[in-house]
Design a protein around this motif. Structure first.
Motif, PDB file in Angstrom:
ATOM      1  N   ILE A 135      23.548  39.799 -13.653  1.00 57.10           N
ATOM      2  CA  ILE A 135      23.904  41.073 -13.956  1.00 57.10           C
ATOM      3  C   ILE A 135      22.665  42.277 -13.370  1.00 57.10           C
ATOM      4  O   ILE A 135      23.101  42.934 -12.600  1.00 57.10           O
ATOM      5  CB  ILE A 135      24.108  41.724 -15.183  1.00 57.10           C
ATOM      6  N   GLU A 136      21.574  41.786 -13.793  1.00 61.40           N
ATOM      7  CA  GLU A 136      20.249  42.488 -13.115  1.00 61.40           C
ATOM      8  C   GLU A 136      20.100  42.369 -11.735  1.00 61.40           C
ATOM      9  O   GLU A 136      19.755  43.352 -10.972  1.00 61.40           O
ATOM     10  CB  GLU A 136      19.113  42.121 -13.981  1.00 61.40           C
ATOM     11  N   ASP A 137      20.224  40.926 -11.196  1.00 64.06           N
ATOM     12  CA  ASP A 137      19.870  40.682  -9.878  1.00 64.06           C
ATOM     13  C   ASP A 137      21.038  40.845  -8.829  1.00 64.06           C
ATOM     14  O   ASP A 137      20.398  41.300  -7.535  1.00 64.06           O
ATOM     15  CB  ASP A 137      19.477  39.391  -9.826  1.00 64.06           C
ATOM     16  N   THR A 138      22.071  40.832  -8.935  1.00 64.69           N
ATOM     17  CA  THR A 138      23.087  40.988  -8.050  1.00 64.69           C
ATOM     18  C   THR A 138      23.366  42.333  -7.823  1.00 64.69           C
ATOM     19  O   THR A 138      23.399  43.178  -8.643  1.00 64.69           O
ATOM     20  CB  THR A 138      24.319  39.971  -8.480  1.00 64.69           C
ATOM     21  N   GLU A 139      23.704  42.434  -6.609  1.00 66.12           N
ATOM     22  CA  GLU A 139      24.174  43.809  -5.828  1.00 66.12           C
ATOM     23  C   GLU A 139      25.640  43.635  -5.647  1.00 66.12           C
ATOM     24  O   GLU A 139      26.029  44.944  -5.199  1.00 66.12           O
ATOM     25  CB  GLU A 139      23.351  44.323  -4.744  1.00 66.12           C
ATOM     26  N   ASP A 140      26.198  42.636  -5.950  1.00 60.32           N
ATOM     27  CA  ASP A 140      27.480  42.581  -5.499  1.00 60.32           C
ATOM     28  C   ASP A 140      28.293  43.177  -6.693  1.00 60.32           C
ATOM     29  O   ASP A 140      28.248  42.760  -7.656  1.00 60.32           O
ATOM     30  CB  ASP A 140      27.913  41.122  -5.231  1.00 60.32           C
ATOM     31  N   PRO A 141      29.163  43.937  -6.396  1.00 53.91           N
ATOM     32  CA  PRO A 141      29.851  44.659  -7.393  1.00 53.91           C
ATOM     33  C   PRO A 141      30.990  43.774  -8.352  1.00 53.91           C
ATOM     34  O   PRO A 141      31.188  43.869  -9.517  1.00 53.91           O
ATOM     35  CB  PRO A 141      30.638  45.921  -7.049  1.00 53.91           C
ATOM     36  N   LYS A 142      31.615  42.903  -7.410  1.00 56.52           N
ATOM     37  CA  LYS A 142      32.555  42.114  -8.197  1.00 56.52           C
ATOM     38  C   LYS A 142      31.997  40.774  -9.230  1.00 56.52           C
ATOM     39  O   LYS A 142      32.317  40.784 -10.206  1.00 56.52           O
ATOM     40  CB  LYS A 142      33.743  41.331  -7.189  1.00 56.52           C
TER      41      LYS A 142
END
Length: 173
Positions: A135-142
């Motif tokens: 949750i902290e690392d991804t920039e992918d909204p999905k």
């Protein structure tokens, strides 16, 4: 080569053929998360089935059934998400998962319930850490939305697993 290694190789080939390095880096983190999350789902399903077979109490069998059902639902969601992102994920349990299964399968009676419940607490704690990092690392909204939604379920599972473990730890062997 187990399916985790196959998926990893497929993702590496797909990413190295991509000319946009920034996307490759983001996809690599997302791919690692989805692969690890898939491994965790597959293992919990496998161990849940084992608990239904070997559990010496209705409670152990019911907990195993809940793990199988709920993690099967999550696995279906991961497959859809990974496919939408063109990320390969494992299709079978990893060698480590097979080892955990074999170790647990050697346990009998109350020892099985104790070992299974401890394993479920440990695995859900690990899963929560993995999902929080994603949750902290991804920039992918999905991916972020899916991981956030699943984190609440994992926390509920952890609380149930702790209660389940407390009951099993108080049984005589």
């Amino acid at each position: 080569m187990d399916s985790t290694e196959v998926a990893k190789q497929e993702n590496i080939q797909r990413m190295t053929s991509n000319e946009n390095t920034a996307i490759v880096i983001d996809n690599e983190n997302d791919a690692k998360f989805l692969m690890k999350a898939t491994e965790m789902q597959l293992e919990k399903i496998s161990l849940g089935k084992l608990a239904q077979q070997k559990g010496n109490s209705a409670e152990v069998k019911a907990f195993g059934k809940m793990m199988e059902d709920e993690h099967n639902a999550s696995l279906t969601e991961i497959r859809t998400l990974a496919q939408s992102k063109s990320i390969s994920i494992p299709t079978t349990v990893s060698e480590d998962s097979k080892d955990h299964y074999d170790d647990l399968n050697e346990e009998t009676d109350n020892d099985f319930g104790k070992s299974y419940s401890k394993m479920m607490v440990d695995q859900h704690e690990d899963a929560i850490d993995l999902y929080e990092d994603a949750i902290e690392d991804t920039e992918d909204p999905k991916i972020k939305a899916w991981a956030t939604k699943k984190l609440a379920t994992l926390r509920t599972h952890l609380e149930r697993a702790k209660q389940f473990k407390d009951k099993n730890d108080n049984l005589n062997s």
